[in-house]
Enzyme design. Structure first.
Site, PDB file in Angstrom:
ATOM      1  N   ARG A  67       0.822  -1.211   0.000  1.00 32.22           N
ATOM      2  CA  ARG A  67       0.000   0.000   0.000  1.00 32.22           C
ATOM      3  C   ARG A  67       0.854   1.258   0.000  1.00 32.22           C
ATOM      4  O   ARG A  67       1.823   1.354   0.743  1.00 32.22           O
ATOM      5  CB  ARG A  67      -0.920   0.014   1.223  1.00 32.22           C
ATOM      6  CG  ARG A  67      -2.001  -1.044   1.099  1.00 32.22           C
ATOM      7  CD  ARG A  67      -2.669  -1.287   2.427  1.00 32.22           C
ATOM      8  NE  ARG A  67      -3.382  -2.562   2.392  1.00 32.22           N
ATOM      9  CZ  ARG A  67      -4.697  -2.670   2.420  1.00 32.22           C
ATOM     10  NH1 ARG A  67      -5.453  -1.600   2.455  1.00 32.22           N
ATOM     11  NH2 ARG A  67      -5.259  -3.854   2.391  1.00 32.22           N
ATOM     12  N   SER A 113     -20.948 -14.595  14.747  1.00 36.33           N
ATOM     13  CA  SER A 113     -20.390 -13.465  14.021  1.00 36.33           C
ATOM     14  C   SER A 113     -20.683 -13.610  12.527  1.00 36.33           C
ATOM     15  O   SER A 113     -20.399 -14.658  11.926  1.00 36.33           O
ATOM     16  CB  SER A 113     -18.879 -13.447  14.288  1.00 36.33           C
ATOM     17  OG  SER A 113     -18.251 -12.383  13.621  1.00 36.33           O
ATOM     18  N   SER A 142     -19.219  -2.231   4.230  1.00 38.18           N
ATOM     19  CA  SER A 142     -18.544  -1.118   3.574  1.00 38.18           C
ATOM     20  C   SER A 142     -18.043  -1.412   2.165  1.00 38.18           C
ATOM     21  O   SER A 142     -17.918  -0.492   1.365  1.00 38.18           O
ATOM     22  CB  SER A 142     -17.424  -0.610   4.466  1.00 38.18           C
ATOM     23  OG  SER A 142     -16.188  -1.030   4.035  1.00 38.18           O
ATOM     24  N   HIS A 201     -21.122   2.670   9.155  1.00 42.48           N
ATOM     25  CA  HIS A 201     -21.310   3.282   7.832  1.00 42.48           C
ATOM     26  C   HIS A 201     -22.717   3.838   7.639  1.00 42.48           C
ATOM     27  O   HIS A 201     -23.081   4.212   6.529  1.00 42.48           O
ATOM     28  CB  HIS A 201     -20.992   2.273   6.723  1.00 42.48           C
ATOM     29  CG  HIS A 201     -19.541   1.949   6.671  1.00 42.48           C
ATOM     30  ND1 HIS A 201     -18.601   2.771   6.095  1.00 42.48           N
ATOM     31  CD2 HIS A 201     -18.852   0.905   7.186  1.00 42.48           C
ATOM     32  CE1 HIS A 201     -17.401   2.251   6.237  1.00 42.48           C
ATOM     33  NE2 HIS A 201     -17.523   1.122   6.899  1.00 42.48           N
ATOM     34  N   LYS A 254     -16.675   8.904  10.602  1.00 49.06           N
ATOM     35  CA  LYS A 254     -17.119   8.814   9.215  1.00 49.06           C
ATOM     36  C   LYS A 254     -18.129   9.947   8.943  1.00 49.06           C
ATOM     37  O   LYS A 254     -17.710  11.090   8.861  1.00 49.06           O
ATOM     38  CB  LYS A 254     -17.585   7.402   8.915  1.00 49.06           C
ATOM     39  CG  LYS A 254     -16.344   6.474   8.854  1.00 49.06           C
ATOM     40  CD  LYS A 254     -16.560   4.998   8.790  1.00 49.06           C
ATOM     41  CE  LYS A 254     -15.196   4.298   8.760  1.00 49.06           C
ATOM     42  NZ  LYS A 254     -15.235   2.868   9.084  1.00 49.06           N
ATOM     43  N   THR A 290      -5.936   7.401  27.403  1.00 48.46           N
ATOM     44  CA  THR A 290      -6.316   8.804  27.563  1.00 48.46           C
ATOM     45  C   THR A 290      -7.625   9.101  26.839  1.00 48.46           C
ATOM     46  O   THR A 290      -7.847   8.626  25.727  1.00 48.46           O
ATOM     47  CB  THR A 290      -5.184   9.699  27.018  1.00 48.46           C
ATOM     48  OG1 THR A 290      -4.002   9.423  27.776  1.00 48.46           O
ATOM     49  CG2 THR A 290      -5.518  11.178  27.134  1.00 48.46           C
ATOM     50  N   THR A 311      -8.672  -7.168   1.073  1.00 50.76           N
ATOM     51  CA  THR A 311      -9.868  -6.437   1.521  1.00 50.76           C
ATOM     52  C   THR A 311     -11.117  -6.986   0.830  1.00 50.76           C
ATOM     53  O   THR A 311     -12.187  -7.063   1.432  1.00 50.76           O
ATOM     54  CB  THR A 311      -9.710  -4.927   1.223  1.00 50.76           C
ATOM     55  OG1 THR A 311      -8.444  -4.500   1.753  1.00 50.76           O
ATOM     56  CG2 THR A 311     -10.806  -4.108   1.853  1.00 50.76           C
TER      57      THR A 311
END
Ligand code: PLP
Length: 405
Positions: free
Chosen positions: A21, A137, A189, A217, A248, A278, A363
């Site tokens: 990438r 899932s 997505s 999304h 988004k 934090t 992906t």
């Protein structure tokens, strides 16, 4: 062992497979979305139009958001100054959690530093701390959900993507006494398809399972107040947990869950991914709150967004550029070859000033390589014509197959 040689070798493997990438070095123009300046590797710059942002409504540069952030910086300074437990809780966090609970019609909400962290922490905590919990899932769930489930070490079953019947078979096969959690998304997505949420809730309720819906999304964009697909379909009260991002459509950063007071308090109290980090800067919380409030009362942006998506699809059809049809705002233009996908994306950027990142394996599956195009309310007719004209040129140059009418 020569570690640098090892690293280089592994990277060469990615390059050979076409999976290495390269980031586009961009400077987004506030007040002129979706325009940006691109810094080329040789240091030269040129203007580009961004066509693959997840800032779906351009809220990241909306004056409502940026002025809320500036005001909060002037009042509170830059950082939160600690974890939520130790001096990091700021009034802006409290207001944001109230706003999110209201958005989803839930008793409470809990914010995290990103959507990734919210999935990882909330799923990890629920699945590991509920004794004997089994997680169901969806086969195409996001990496953050998969990692959270894996980290919990709970037993898991993968059900066929968007298939309530397969989910039911898996639920029915397990001990009815064991606690169960069904995890899935609303808008996926990459293909832009939408889960049959009502049917999944029917099945989950029949087997007494909790439900966990990732609306990352969809929040800000679907439903009369931007509460997501579950809001649009009147289903929010049937979901145990709704998870979302402020990064988004809300245009800022941070993630959250919305659920019952007890569930949010449980995750707040037991999740290491919440406790030991934090808190978000107060200005981010202020910007996110302003963005959510704005989109709760603003159908105009959502309507214009839908109109832009439809216009792009129609123009692609007119030139027979193949794109996957789906009921969402995501327009996957199908190339079907990793090298060509990368080549088209490079040429769009270098020769046409159009930025669309190529989406290749892992992906998406091999053979379904694509350009994932995300129109926004701020893309003009001229932007659409320029994009479709460029794609048309490249489709001819590359001898890519056209859609059959
Ligand atoms: C982007 C994404 C996330 C992570 O949200 P971030 O706020 O970017 O960390 C979670 N789930 C899905 C489905 C996503 O696409």
């Amino acid at each position: 062992m020569d570690m640098n040689a090892f690293f280089e070798n592994a990277l060469d493997g990615l390059r050979d497979a076409g999976n290495y990438r390269v980031f586009a070095d961009l400077e987004r123009h506030a007040g002129d979305f979706p325009r940006a300046t691109r810094y080329r590797p040789d240091g030269e710059t040129h203007d580009v139009t961004v066509w693959c942002s997840n800032d779906y409504l351009g809220m990241g540069q909306n004056a409502v958001v940026t002025s809320a952030m500036k005001e909060a910086i002037d009042r509170c300074g830059a950082g939160a100054g600690g974890t939520r437990n130790i001096s990091g809780t700021n009034h802006y966090h409290v207001l944001l959690e109230k706003e999110l609970a209201d958005l989803h019609g839930k008793e409470a909400a809990l914010i995290f530093t990103s959507g990734y962290v919210s999935n990882w922490a909330a799923l990890g905590t629920l699945a590991s701390r509920v004794p004997g919990c089994i997680v169901y899932s969806d086969g195409l769930n996001h990496a953050s959900m998969i990692e959270g489930i894996r980290h919990s070490r709970a037993e898991k079953r993968i059900w066929k993507h968007n298939d309530p019947e397969d989910l039911e078979r898996k639920l029915a096969a397990d001990d009815p006494e064991r606690p169960k959690l069904v995890a899935f998304e609303s808008v996926y997505s990459m293909d832009g398809d939408i889960a049959p949420i009502a049917e999944i809730c029917d099945v989950a309720e029949k087997y007494g399972a909790m439900t966990y819906l990732d609306e990352v999304h969809a929040v800000g964009m679907y439903g009369p107040r931007g509460g997501g697909v579950a809001e649009r379909e009147g289903l929010m009260d049937r979901l145990t947990v709704i998870e979302g991002t402020m990064g988004k459509a809300f245009g800022v950063m941070g993630g959250y869950i919305a659920a019952s007071t007890a569930l949010c308090d449980f995750v707040r109290s037991f999740s290491s991914g919440f406790i030991f980090t934090t808190a978000l800067p107060p200005a981010l919380a202020a910007g996110a709150t302003a963005s959510i409030q704005h989109l709760k009362g603003n159908e105009i942006l959502r309507r214009r967004h839908k109109e832009r998506v439809a216009k792009l699809r129609a123009k692609l059809d007119a030139r027979s550029i193949p794109h996957m049809s789906n009921p969402s705002h995501i327009v996957p233009v199908m190339v079907g070859n990793a090298a060509k996908c990368k080549w088209i994306s490079d040429l769009l950027l270098d020769s046409y000033g159009i930025y669309v990142q190529p989406i290749n394996y892992p992906t998406v599956p091999v053979g379904t390589e694509r350009l994932r195009i995300t129109p926004t309310p701020l893309h003009s007719d001229a932007d659409i014509d320029h994009l479709v004209g460029a794609l048309n040129d490249l489709w001819s140059q590359c001898a890519l197959s056209r859609a059959v009418a």
